[in-house]
Design an enzyme around this catalytic site. Structure first.
Site, PDB file in Angstrom:
ATOM      1  N   GLY A  26       0.814  -1.213   0.000  1.00 27.98           N
ATOM      2  CA  GLY A  26       0.000   0.000   0.000  1.00 27.98           C
ATOM      3  C   GLY A  26       0.841   1.255   0.000  1.00 27.98           C
ATOM      4  O   GLY A  26       0.586   2.191  -0.767  1.00 27.98           O
ATOM      5  N   CYS A  53       3.968  -8.871   1.933  1.00 29.87           N
ATOM      6  CA  CYS A  53       3.706  -9.613   0.701  1.00 29.87           C
ATOM      7  C   CYS A  53       4.974 -10.150   0.063  1.00 29.87           C
ATOM      8  O   CYS A  53       5.095 -11.330  -0.235  1.00 29.87           O
ATOM      9  CB  CYS A  53       2.957  -8.737  -0.297  1.00 29.87           C
ATOM     10  N   CYS A  58       2.557 -13.238   0.257  1.00 27.82           N
ATOM     11  CA  CYS A  58       2.101 -13.770  -1.036  1.00 27.82           C
ATOM     12  C   CYS A  58       3.205 -14.346  -1.911  1.00 27.82           C
ATOM     13  O   CYS A  58       3.052 -15.430  -2.479  1.00 27.82           O
ATOM     14  CB  CYS A  58       1.395 -12.688  -1.850  1.00 27.82           C
ATOM     15  N   LYS A  61       5.102 -17.424  -0.416  1.00 25.82           N
ATOM     16  CA  LYS A  61       4.037 -18.434  -0.268  1.00 25.82           C
ATOM     17  C   LYS A  61       3.700 -19.075  -1.614  1.00 25.82           C
ATOM     18  O   LYS A  61       3.551 -20.288  -1.719  1.00 25.82           O
ATOM     19  CB  LYS A  61       2.809 -17.771   0.360  1.00 25.82           C
ATOM     20  N   TYR A 187      -7.251 -18.448   5.773  1.00 23.94           N
ATOM     21  CA  TYR A 187      -6.625 -18.921   4.540  1.00 23.94           C
ATOM     22  C   TYR A 187      -5.132 -19.177   4.713  1.00 23.94           C
ATOM     23  O   TYR A 187      -4.572 -20.067   4.054  1.00 23.94           O
ATOM     24  CB  TYR A 187      -6.917 -17.972   3.374  1.00 23.94           C
ATOM     25  N   GLU A 191      -3.590 -22.717   3.664  1.00 26.83           N
ATOM     26  CA  GLU A 191      -2.537 -22.747   2.637  1.00 26.83           C
ATOM     27  C   GLU A 191      -1.279 -23.446   3.147  1.00 26.83           C
ATOM     28  O   GLU A 191      -0.704 -24.302   2.457  1.00 26.83           O
ATOM     29  CB  GLU A 191      -2.205 -21.327   2.181  1.00 26.83           C
ATOM     30  N   ARG A 208     -11.078 -24.342  15.473  1.00 26.93           N
ATOM     31  CA  ARG A 208     -11.966 -24.187  16.634  1.00 26.93           C
ATOM     32  C   ARG A 208     -13.409 -24.570  16.361  1.00 26.93           C
ATOM     33  O   ARG A 208     -14.187 -24.788  17.283  1.00 26.93           O
ATOM     34  CB  ARG A 208     -11.914 -22.753  17.147  1.00 26.93           C
ATOM     35  N   ARG A 214     -14.367 -19.679   7.381  1.00 28.25           N
ATOM     36  CA  ARG A 214     -15.771 -19.498   7.724  1.00 28.25           C
ATOM     37  C   ARG A 214     -16.388 -18.205   7.182  1.00 28.25           C
ATOM     38  O   ARG A 214     -17.597 -18.019   7.257  1.00 28.25           O
ATOM     39  CB  ARG A 214     -15.943 -19.602   9.238  1.00 28.25           C
ATOM     40  N   HIS A 448     -13.755 -24.855 -25.044  1.00 28.86           N
ATOM     41  CA  HIS A 448     -13.805 -26.287 -24.739  1.00 28.86           C
ATOM     42  C   HIS A 448     -12.511 -26.974 -25.170  1.00 28.86           C
ATOM     43  O   HIS A 448     -11.964 -26.654 -26.218  1.00 28.86           O
ATOM     44  CB  HIS A 448     -14.989 -26.918 -25.495  1.00 28.86           C
ATOM     45  N   GLU A 453     -15.453 -23.138 -18.719  1.00 29.38           N
ATOM     46  CA  GLU A 453     -16.642 -23.077 -19.577  1.00 29.38           C
ATOM     47  C   GLU A 453     -17.924 -23.379 -18.798  1.00 29.38           C
ATOM     48  O   GLU A 453     -19.020 -22.995 -19.211  1.00 29.38           O
ATOM     49  CB  GLU A 453     -16.514 -24.027 -20.771  1.00 29.38           C
TER      50      GLU A 453
END
Length: 459
Positions: A26, A53, A58, A61, A187, A191, A208, A214, A448, A453
Site C-alpha cells: 500500500g 507480501c 504472497c 508463499k 486462509y 494454505e 476451533r 468461515r 472447450h 466453460e
C-alpha cells in the site's frame, strides 16, 4: 542553551508533500503514484522493502505453493505413462532459490524508489506531533501523511507458545518438518497446511469450529474440507489450544483443552494478524476502532491530512487492495481527482489451497440476507476436471453462481474450487464489476475443453 537546542532541532527537520510510513504494498503504491504527479515524497521502512507480501507473504508463499503443485503432479506422472523412478525432495534447494528471488525483488523496489526520486528513511517511525515523525535522528513533517504499516501474526497466550512459530517463521525453516501442527482456520493456515502436506510432512490442522474459511461461501467450505482431508491433512475440529511443551529430544508436544496430545516437530500458529500501530498514534491525533485505525471511504483518519490504508484498517487484508487504495488516494491528493477512492465491493480473492479456491462477491447466506430468499437463484456444478479423469487422484471442481432474480439475474456471487481456479476468476471479476447477468454469461461462447466453460453453460 534552550534556544540553541531548538534551533538545531528545527534545522534537522525535513518537510515533504507526502510522507508515507511503511514500504509495503500500500505504501509503495501510494508513494510512487504521488511522485508521478510531481509530489515531493518520502517513505519510512523499519524492515525490508516490500513489506509482508514480498518478504513473508504472497510471493514466497506462492513459490512454496508452486513447489507443492509440482509434488502433486509427480504423483500423477505414472497415470500419464511416465516412469519417474526414485523422487526425492530437497527443501534447502527451493529455500535458497526462493530467498534469492525475494532479495532480487527487494532490490527492484529500491531501484524503483530511486527512479521516482522518493527519499527512503530506514528505521522505526514514531509520531511526535500531528503529521510529524521522528525516525532515528531525523525529524520529518508532511503536508500529507499516510500510515501503511501493515500487520504481524498473532501469537496465542498459552504456555509454551514460544516453541511455536508463525507464518513469518515458516519462511525461516531450514528443512521440511516430518510432523507439523498448524493451528488456525483462515486462509493462511489452510494454505500452509496444504503445502506442508503435499511436500510430505505429516500435517494436522487444528480448528476451533467444524469448518475452516468461515467467511467464505458455505459450499466452498464444505467442498474444500473434503478435498483437504482426502489429500491427507488431519483436520482436528472443534479444538482449542492449551499448551506446547518440548521434550528432551527436541520433540514438541501440542495439547488442546479438549485433551488431544499431538507430538510433532513444528507448531505453526496462523490464528490471525494484528495491526502494526506501535508508532505513538496518540501524538498523531489518530483514533482507533476495534483496535484498527478508523478511516472513511477516502482513507481519511480522524486527523485531517493523515490517512491510513491496508492491514492497519482491518478491512480486506489483501495486497492488491492496499495497492489500489494507495493509488486512488494519491490520485485524489495530487492529481485533483476529488472523488477518487477504492470501491471495496466485489473484490476477487483466491486461496492457494489444494485445490485452489476463487471467490467474488457475496456468499449465498449474505445474498439471501441482503436480497431475501425468494429473490435469489443459485446455479451449481460439481465434476471431475479433465486432467484428473485419468489419474488416481480425483480432486473435484466445484462452481457456483448466485443471482438476484428481480435484477435480470445479476450475478452477485461467483465461487469456485478446483484446478485452475486461481487463474480463472480475474476475468470473471471484470464482468461482475460491470454488472454482468446470467444472460450475459450464457451469451458467451464456451472454451472447450476447460473447467471455466462451466460458468457460461450452467442451467
Amino acid at each position: 542553551s534552550f534556544f540553541t537546542f531548538s534551533f538545531l532541532v528545527n534545522m534537522s527537520e525535513q518537510n515533504f508533500d507526502f510522507l508515507v510510513i511503511g514500504a509495503g504494498s500500500g505504501g509503495m503504491g501510494a508513494a510512487r503514484r504521488a511522485a508521478e504527479h510531481g509530489a515531493k515524497v518520502a517513505i519510512v521502512e523499519s524492515g525490508r522493502l516490500g513489506g509482508t507480501c514480498v518478504n513473508v507473504g504472497c510471493v514466497p508463499k506462492k513459490v512454496m505453493w508452486n513447489t507443492a503443485f509440482v509434488a502433486e503432479h509427480l504423483h500423477d506422472a505414472k497415470d500419464y505413462g511416465f516412469t519417474t523412478g526414485d523422487v526425492s525432495f530437497d527443501w534447502s534447494v527451493i529455500k535458497e532459490k526462493r530467498d534469492a528471488y525475494v532479495k532480487r525483488l527487494n532490490g527492484i523496489y529500491d531501484t524503483n524508489l530511486n527512479k521516482a526520486n522518493i527519499t527512503v528513511f530506514h528505521g522505526k517511525a514514531e509520531f511526535i506531533g500531528v503529521r510529524k515523525l521522528k525516525v532515528g535522528d531525523d525529524i520529518l513533517t508532511g503536508t500529507h501523511v499516510l500510515i501503511a504499516t501493515g500487520g504481524y501474526p498473532t501469537i496465542p497466550n498459552i504456555p509454551g507458545a514460544e516453541y511455536g512459530i508463525t507464518s513469518d517463521g515458516f519462511f525461516e525453516l531450514e528443512s521440511l518438518p516430518k510432523r507439523t501442527v498448524v493451528v488456525g482456520a483462515g486462509y493462511i493456515a489452510v494454505e500452509l497446511a496444504g503445502i506442508l502436506n503435499a511436500l510430505g510432512s505429516d500435517t494436522s490442522l487444528v480448528i476451533r469450529h467444524k469448518n475452516f474459511l468461515r467467511t467464505f461461501d458455505e459450499d466452498l467450505q464444505e467442498c474444500l474440507m473434503v478435498e483437504t482431508e482426502d489429500a491427507g491433512v488431519k483436520v482436528v475440529k472443534e479444538r482449542n489450544s492449551k499448551s506446547v511443551s518440548k521434550k528432551d529430544d527436541g520433540t514438541l508436544v501440542y495439547e488442546t483443552k479438549e485433551g488431544d496430545v499431538i507430538e510433532c516437530d513444528c507448531v505453526i500458529f496462523a490464528i490471525g494478524r494484528n495491526p502494526s500501530i506501535d508508532i505513538n498514534l496518540e501524538a498523531a491525533g489518530v483514533e482507533l476502532e476495534r483496535g484498527f485505525i478508523k478511516v472513511d471511504k477516502f482513507q481519511n483518519t480522524s486527523q485531517a491530512g493523515t490517512y491510513a490504508l491496508g492491514d492497519v484498517c482491518g478491512k480486506a487484508l489483501l495486497t492488491p487492495v492496499a495497492i489500489a487504495a494507495g493509488r486512488k488516494l494519491s490520485e485524489r491528493l495530487f492529481n485533483g481527482m476529488e472523488d477518487s477512492h477504492l470501491n471495496y465491493d466485489d473484490i476477487p480473492t483466491v486461496v492457494f489451497s489444494h485445490p485452489t479456491l476463487g471467490t467474488i462477491g457475496l456468499t449465498e447466506s449474505e445474498a439471501r440476507k441482503k436480497y431475501g430468499d425468494k429473490n435469489i437463484k443459485v446455479y451449481k456444478a460439481k465434476f471431475t476436471p479433465m486432467y484428473h479423469s485419468i489419474t488416481d487422484r480425483k480432486p473435484k471442481t466445484f462452481m457456483k453462481l448466485i443471482c438476484v432474480i428481480p435484477e435480470h439475474e445479476r450475478i452477485v456471487g461467483l465461487h469456485c474450487m478446483g484446478l485452475g481456479c486461481d487463474e480463472m476468476v480475474q476475468g470473471f471479476g471484470v464482468a461482475i464489476k460491470m454488472g454482468a447477468t446470467k444472460k450475459d454469461f450464457d451469451s458467451c461462447v464456451a472454451i472447450h475443453p476447460t473447467s471455466s466453460e462451466e460458468f457460461v453453460t450452467m442451467r
